[in-house]
Design a protein around this motif. Structure first.
Motif, short mmCIF file in Angstrom:
data_model
loop_
_atom_site.label_atom_id
_atom_site.label_comp_id
_atom_site.label_asym_id
_atom_site.label_seq_id
_atom_site.Cartn_x
_atom_site.Cartn_y
_atom_site.Cartn_z
N LYS A 26 0.85 -1.19 0.00
CA LYS A 26 0.00 0.00 0.00
C LYS A 26 0.89 1.25 0.00
O LYS A 26 0.70 2.15 -0.81
N ILE A 27 1.84 1.30 0.92
CA ILE A 27 2.71 2.47 1.04
C ILE A 27 3.53 2.66 -0.23
O ILE A 27 3.71 3.78 -0.71
N MET A 28 3.98 1.56 -0.80
CA MET A 28 4.82 1.67 -2.00
C MET A 28 3.99 1.86 -3.27
O MET A 28 4.53 1.90 -4.37
N LYS A 29 2.67 1.93 -3.09
CA LYS A 29 1.75 2.10 -4.21
C LYS A 29 1.96 1.04 -5.29
O LYS A 29 2.09 1.31 -6.48
N ARG A 30 2.03 -0.20 -4.82
CA ARG A 30 2.16 -1.31 -5.75
C ARG A 30 0.95 -2.23 -5.59
O ARG A 30 0.29 -2.19 -4.56
N PRO A 31 0.69 -3.05 -6.60
CA PRO A 31 -0.48 -3.91 -6.50
C PRO A 31 -0.42 -4.83 -5.28
O PRO A 31 0.66 -5.30 -4.89
N ASN A 32 -1.57 -5.04 -4.69
CA ASN A 32 -1.67 -5.90 -3.52
C ASN A 32 -1.34 -7.34 -3.91
O ASN A 32 -1.86 -7.85 -4.89
N THR A 33 -0.47 -7.99 -3.12
CA THR A 33 -0.05 -9.33 -3.51
C THR A 33 -0.31 -10.39 -2.45
O THR A 33 0.20 -11.49 -2.55
N ILE A 34 -1.14 -10.05 -1.45
CA ILE A 34 -1.32 -11.07 -0.41
C ILE A 34 -2.06 -12.29 -0.97
O ILE A 34 -1.97 -13.37 -0.42
N GLY A 35 -2.75 -12.12 -2.07
CA GLY A 35 -3.48 -13.24 -2.67
C GLY A 35 -2.58 -14.35 -3.18
O GLY A 35 -3.03 -15.47 -3.39
N ASP A 36 -1.30 -14.06 -3.41
CA ASP A 36 -0.42 -15.12 -3.92
C ASP A 36 0.03 -16.09 -2.80
O ASP A 36 0.71 -17.07 -3.08
N VAL A 81 9.19 -6.97 5.46
CA VAL A 81 9.50 -5.60 5.06
C VAL A 81 10.96 -5.48 4.61
O VAL A 81 11.24 -5.06 3.50
N VAL A 82 11.87 -5.88 5.50
CA VAL A 82 13.29 -5.64 5.20
C VAL A 82 13.80 -6.59 4.11
O VAL A 82 14.36 -6.15 3.11
N VAL A 83 13.58 -7.88 4.31
CA VAL A 83 14.21 -8.84 3.39
C VAL A 83 13.45 -8.96 2.07
O VAL A 83 14.04 -9.02 1.00
N LYS A 84 12.11 -8.97 2.15
CA LYS A 84 11.35 -9.22 0.92
C LYS A 84 10.95 -7.95 0.17
O LYS A 84 11.39 -7.72 -0.95
N GLN A 85 10.13 -7.11 0.81
CA GLN A 85 9.56 -5.99 0.05
C GLN A 85 10.58 -4.91 -0.31
O GLN A 85 10.51 -4.34 -1.40
N LEU A 86 11.53 -4.62 0.58
CA LEU A 86 12.50 -3.57 0.24
C LEU A 86 13.36 -3.97 -0.95
O LEU A 86 13.93 -3.13 -1.64
N PHE A 87 13.45 -5.26 -1.23
CA PHE A 87 14.23 -5.69 -2.38
C PHE A 87 13.36 -5.90 -3.62
O PHE A 87 13.84 -6.37 -4.64
N GLY A 88 12.08 -5.59 -3.50
CA GLY A 88 11.23 -5.64 -4.68
C GLY A 88 10.11 -6.66 -4.62
O GLY A 88 9.39 -6.85 -5.59
N GLY A 89 9.98 -7.34 -3.50
CA GLY A 89 8.85 -8.26 -3.38
C GLY A 89 9.16 -9.66 -3.85
O GLY A 89 10.31 -10.01 -4.08
N LEU A 90 8.10 -10.41 -4.03
CA LEU A 90 8.20 -11.82 -4.36
C LEU A 90 9.16 -12.08 -5.53
O LEU A 90 9.06 -11.48 -6.58
N GLY A 91 10.11 -12.98 -5.29
CA GLY A 91 11.02 -13.38 -6.36
C GLY A 91 12.25 -12.51 -6.49
O GLY A 91 13.19 -12.86 -7.18
N GLN A 92 12.25 -11.35 -5.81
CA GLN A 92 13.37 -10.41 -5.96
C GLN A 92 14.33 -10.44 -4.78
O GLN A 92 15.45 -9.96 -4.89
#
Lengths: 425, 322
Positions: free
Chosen positions: B65-75, B107-118
């Motif tokens: 939400k804060i990063m204004k990216r599509p919601n991905t909790i559904g994955d 937050v630190v390990v996953k999303q700050l590096f770009g989210g799933l797969g990154q």
């Protein structure tokens, strides 16, 4: 021997036992001047002209081109601009049929005494690869290097399509005749008829027919897409590897589609050029899937009506198979030389792409060992050196990577876009 | 007039989607989770798991939400991270520490590096390590589940093995048997790592469903056993204790942070086995699985560079230095 990877989509060969039905003559046909990989032709007729069945109505000066013939007798009502399903711009000849189907005087068996006259006759037949790609056959049959093996591609690895299979069941003598003819005219010693194992009847028939002929070998291939891709079928039936930048002929082989071989045999005996073809009509919107023999230029809409398709519900129309076929933008587009199938799809959801999870499935299925996930990454940052190193130019767009991707990434499409980034030498 | 969809081929698709893969991982984790809950008297482990999963999903949602990216909790990937995190924690851990772990992971390990797969490092492993160095006492507060009795504090099998018989007598514990270790009976450890049998079951399920490749788990466990055997240790004891099975089947097979090719996976597994052995044998920590996986995560891009698949028929490009 290394196993080439691939995918195993459902075969859905619903029409394998449907004998070919003759489609009634349409009232009007539209014949595009560009139906093969070759250069588009210029129309040889003008509005008001009367044309006959088998008459040449389009030709080109370019060597890499194939002439176009009419499959109907009638009157030319328009010569208009036309955009093909692949986006090529050319002319198209519209003919109103008179129902007489008077055969043109041009139609007579060609005189063939040597290789040169054979190649010339092949060009005049209007033949191109009938498996879908549409490579001009006379170019393929005139290689610069010596050929020792002719591979007849009867893999038909795409789901749904049974057009080649019906050719083998309904006209086996034409197939064998075509193989022997090409072998004789080009001085090729051996032929291999390569069939996927999901067509046991065809394998059985031809094994019996070729029993006493040790120059024709029937090869059973595993049913694994893309078995019919040129490099894959060459490797799986001869063990030869067509290297980067090489043509099959450089490895001493020519690959010819089975229906093309049978057509050439009939042409040499009757002189009737390529004006008609068999295509599989199927898809979840089609109530009565069929194999139909239709005159080239027949509107797709009429074929769909003929097979009781639920036309208002059709969301997507595919010319060819679901893996490599082309989206047809308009239902009134006509049957062309390369139309081996017409699929009308009712249930098609546009894919929502999500992030790559690096599961590696695309790498696992790629028949030639590319790494589509890495190519995708390199493409997004336009890293041309990296794309070159990843050998994206070797991608044959079989679509296995996109098919398997759990994140719905359009990897095959990206590969094609990435290819375009690499400057040609 | 129909409006037809025009799109590039292929027009066919396979129906295994990202969320389906994650769901399978969740299913595979359930047996080990069930054993953990049962052994550590149900309520506390269940709440701890719920806290981890909820906070992971919540952090993912807020972050996107804060990063204004599509919601991905559904994955469902955040659910998997939450479960793995819970399984990597001692049941006695204060809930607020678990929330910090979830923050680190998502937050630190996953999303700050770009989210799933990154992300380059495994979120749950990194969170465990961060918690371990930040709250060493809480993170090593093991309870020994005594069936039918109150749980008592104690040491893990790996710590027990290093003790002398006098020390063992002093704390009133004995070295557990192989079957106790295999089934997770009456031994100390993190919530989800005690039962090798349950983890193995989940791992086999994932292999059968073709979600993971057996290459990394086999080489990981195999190399650890082999090295232990060569140096005169007890290989079976070593592989059955600690986080080896959890790490090998569920962390060393993580898509984002391990190599893609089969060759790469083998190297990854070998590396994990060797590092785990070295830490257990010579390090000051009794357990080395987490560190070994994290270190190999860091090496993954290099392993990938060296193990690219060979393209069929490709000509070797002229070596281009720099």
């Amino acid at each position: 021997m290394k196993k080439l990877n691939g995918i195993r989509p459902d075969h859905r060969k619903n029409t394998e036992n449907s004998a070919t039905v003759e489609f009634p003559l349409p009232a009007k046909v539209v014949i595009p001047m560009s139906m093969t990989m070759g250069a588009p032709c210029e129309p040889l007729v003008k509005v008001g002209d009367t044309v006959m069945v088998g008459q040449k109505i389009g030709d080109s000066q370019a060597a890499f081109s194939v002439p176009v013939h009419s499959g109907v007798s009638g009157k030319v009502t328009a010569v208009s601009n036309y955009i093909t399903a692949s986006g090529a711009v050319c002319k198209a000849v519209e003919i109103e049929t008179d129902g007489q189907q008077t055969v043109s005087e041009e139609v007579r068996p060609p005189e063939v005494n040597d290789k040169e006259s054979f190649i010339k006759a092949v060009r005049e037949s209007g033949a191109c690869g009938l498996g879908g790609a549409g490579f001009p056959t006379h170019i393929k049959l005139d290689p610069r290097t010596p050929i020792d093996t002719l591979i007849i591609n009867a893999a038909e690895c795409e789901p749904y399509i049974t057009a080649d299979y019906r050719e083998m069941i309904e006209a086996p003598d034409d197939v064998i005749g075509g193989i022997n003819m090409v072998k004789k005219q080009l001085g090729i010693k051996f032929a291999k008829l390569a069939i996927e194992e999901n067509k046991p009847q065809a394998i059985k028939n031809f094994t019996e027919m070729a029993e006493n002929d040790d120059t024709i070998d029937i090869v059973t291939l595993p049913s694994r897409y893309p078995q019919g891709a040129e490099k894959v079928i060459i490797y799986n039936s001869t063990g030869r590897i067509v290297k980067e930048g090489e043509l099959p002929a450089d490895e001493g082989v020519i690959v010819l589609n089975v229906s093309t071989a049978a057509f050439l045999y009939r042409y040499m005996n009757t002189g009737m050029p390529l004006v008609k073809r068999r295509l599989t009509i199927d898809g979840d919107a089609v109530k009565e899937p069929k194999n139909v023999s239709a005159v080239i230029g027949t509107p797709f809409r009429e074929l769909l009506e003929f097979c009781k398709a639920d036309i208002p519900a059709v969301k997507k129309l595919i010319g060819g198979g679901p893996m490599m076929g082309m989206s047809i933008p308009d239902m009134d587009m006509p049957v062309v030389k390369t139309s081996n199938a017409l699929l009308a799809i009712k249930h098609f959801d546009e894919r929502k792409t999500s992030a790559c999870i690096r599961c590696g499935r695309c790498v696992k299925v790629c028949p030639i060992g590319l790494m589509p996930a890495d190519i995708d990454k390199a493409y997004r940052i336009k890293n041309i050196d990296e794309l070159r190193e990843l050998k994206v130019t070797l991608c044959m767009n079989c679509g296995s990577c996109t098919y398997i991707c759990p994140a719905n990434r359009r990897l095959a499409e990206t590969n094609q876009l990435a290819k375009a980034l690499i400057p040609r030498k | 007039m129909n409006k037809l969809i025009v799109s590039p081929s292929p027009h066919d698709e396979n129906y295994t989607k990202t969320s389906g893969i994650m769901l399978n991982v969740i299913i595979a984790l359930l047996p080990a989770l069930a054993v953990g809950c049962y052994m550590f008297s149900v309520v506390r482990p269940l709440i701890l798991t719920a806290v981890c999963v909820t906070s992971c999903v919540l952090f993912e949602y807020i972050c996107r939400k804060i990063m204004k990216r599509p919601n991905t909790i559904g994955d469902l990937s955040a659910v998997v991270t939450g479960l793995l995190l819970a399984m990597n924690l001692p049941v006695t851990l204060p809930y607020w520490m678990a929330v910090i772990g979830a923050f680190i992971a998502i937050v630190v390990v996953k999303q700050l590096f770009g989210g799933l797969g990154q992300n380059f490092a495994n979120p749950a492993i990194t969170a465990r390590i961060v918690l371990m160095v930040s709250f060493p006492a809480a993170m090593t507060d093991w309870v020994i589940p005594k069936i039918g009795r109150d749980a008592v504090s104690g040491a893990t099998p790996l710590a027990l093995e290093k003790m002398s018989s006098a020390e063992l007598q002093e704390i009133g514990q004995s070295v557990p048997s192989y079957s106790d270790l295999f089934f997770g009976w009456d031994i100390g450890g993190c919530l989800g790592e005690i039962s090798a049998a349950a983890l193995l079951l989940g791992g086999i399920y994932l292999i059968i469903r073709k979600i993971i490749s057996p290459a990394a788990p086999l080489t990981f466990i195999g190399s650890l056993a082999l090295l232990t055997f060569i140096t005169g240790g007890d290989p079976l004891y070593q592989i059955l204790s600690g986080g080896v099975f959890l790490g090998a089947f569920f962390m060393a097979t993580d898509y984002a942070t391990t190599p893609i090719t089969a060759k790469g996976k083998i190297i990854f597994g070998l590396g994990c086995g060797i590092i785990t052995f070295v830490i257990r044998q010579f390090g000051s920590y009794p357990e080395g699985v987490s560190f070994s996986i994290l270190l190999m995560n860091v090496l993954t891009p290099y392993i990938e560079m060296l193990t690219r698949s060979k393209v069929f028929g490709a000509k070797e490009a002229a070596k281009n230095e720099g």
